[in-house]
Design an enzyme around this catalytic site. Structure first.
Site, short mmCIF file in Angstrom:
data_model
loop_
_atom_site.label_atom_id
_atom_site.label_comp_id
_atom_site.label_asym_id
_atom_site.label_seq_id
_atom_site.Cartn_x
_atom_site.Cartn_y
_atom_site.Cartn_z
N HIS A 23 0.82 -1.20 0.00
CA HIS A 23 0.00 0.00 0.00
C HIS A 23 0.85 1.26 0.00
O HIS A 23 2.04 1.24 0.32
CB HIS A 23 -0.95 0.02 1.20
N ASP A 45 0.50 5.10 1.71
CA ASP A 45 -0.26 5.67 2.82
C ASP A 45 -1.20 6.77 2.36
O ASP A 45 -0.84 7.65 1.57
CB ASP A 45 0.70 6.25 3.88
#
Length: 277
Positions: A97, A99
């Site tokens: 991912h 952020d």
């Protein structure tokens, strides 16, 4: 002591020596770190036993700090996220991912400090989204350039975990209201280096706007697997008081959740960035 850089992998990462992050840094030191961050995408600092306030002060040199709308924070310093994972608060960062891409202005970067570690495990991996983009074929780059994708805070923070009582439900609903679905380019340009990087992630991206749902799922699934290729990544084995400072505009990361039932405590300061283009 003079600042020294040791590169870790060809794709990304460097260790910085000769600096004390608990002290006020000079303009030359900050310029050095800025340049090193752009070049290496993630910087590591070892043996830096700084307080949360000092971590905040260091991060504030690079921009305004973000306060996470859902995740726990330190009571007296809401700019410092408390990532305290254990049997009763399970890890949820074990996916590739970027952020806070649910924001119109996702973070420039983040500064993560290791405070308590399990006896074994709890490593973090980072991937260069720029190196991943560079490795694509020219026709596929051309296909991706100009596409946009939607990002959702609810995808990574489902109500089933984060809104289980009245107080948390109110906080969660406020976050959903504050951060509606947002659109970002699938390929963003770094504002300083001008490198292009993939800017979709399994944590927050829901679909590519210009494609059908079936087409979007196929393309996103390929890109998520592509970003995770070892050629673009590094794996950091934490020691207490290590600090990592990464360029969130051009990297992705994955926190390995292999240490339960032991506990892992990290503090994160997040620096607000600009609107991707």
């Amino acid at each position: 002591m003079s600042l020294r850089i040791t590169q870790i992998t060809p794709a990304l990462g460097a260790i910085v020596d000769g600096i004390d992050l608990s002290q006020t840094l000079s303009g030359d030191q900050l310029a050095f770190l800025n340049d090193a961050l752009v070049k290496h995408q993630i910087l590591f600092f070892k043996n830096q036993p700084i307080t949360p306030q000092k971590q905040l002060d260091f991060a504030a040199n690079f921009g305004e700090l973000h306060v996470h709308p859902i995740y726990p924070v330190l009571p007296d310093l809401p700019e410092i996220m408390l990532i305290d994972t254990h049997e009763n608060f399970l890890p949820d960062n074990d996916t590739w991912h970027i952020d806070v891409t649910f924001s119109e202005t996702p973070p420039l970067g983040a500064i993560l400090a290791a405070k308590k570690l399990p006896s074994l495990g709890g490593d973090t991996l980072w991937s260069s989204a720029a190196a991943a983009y560079d490795a694509l074929s020219e026709p596929f780059k051309h296909f991706l350039d100009g596409l946009t994708a939607q990002h959702s805070v609810a995808k990574s923070f489902p109500a089933s975990r984060w809104a289980t009582n009245k107080q948390d439900k109110e906080k969660y609903e406020n976050a959903i209201t504050k951060y509606p679905l947002v659109t970002h380019p699938v390929v963003r340009t770094h504002p300083i280096s001008r490198r292009k990087a993939l800017f979709i992630n399994d944590g927050f991206t829901t679909h590519i706007n210009e494609l059908s749902l079936v087409e979007s799922n196929i393309v996103l699934d390929f890109l998520y697997k592509h970003i995770a290729r070892p050629e673009f990544t590094l794996r950091w084995r934490w020691e207490v008081n290590d600090i990592a400072f990464w360029d969130n505009r051009i990297t992705q990361h994955y926190a390995v959740a292999d240490y339960l039932p032991e506990r892992r405590i990290m503090h994160r300061a997040t620096i607000i960035g600009d609107k991707p283009y």
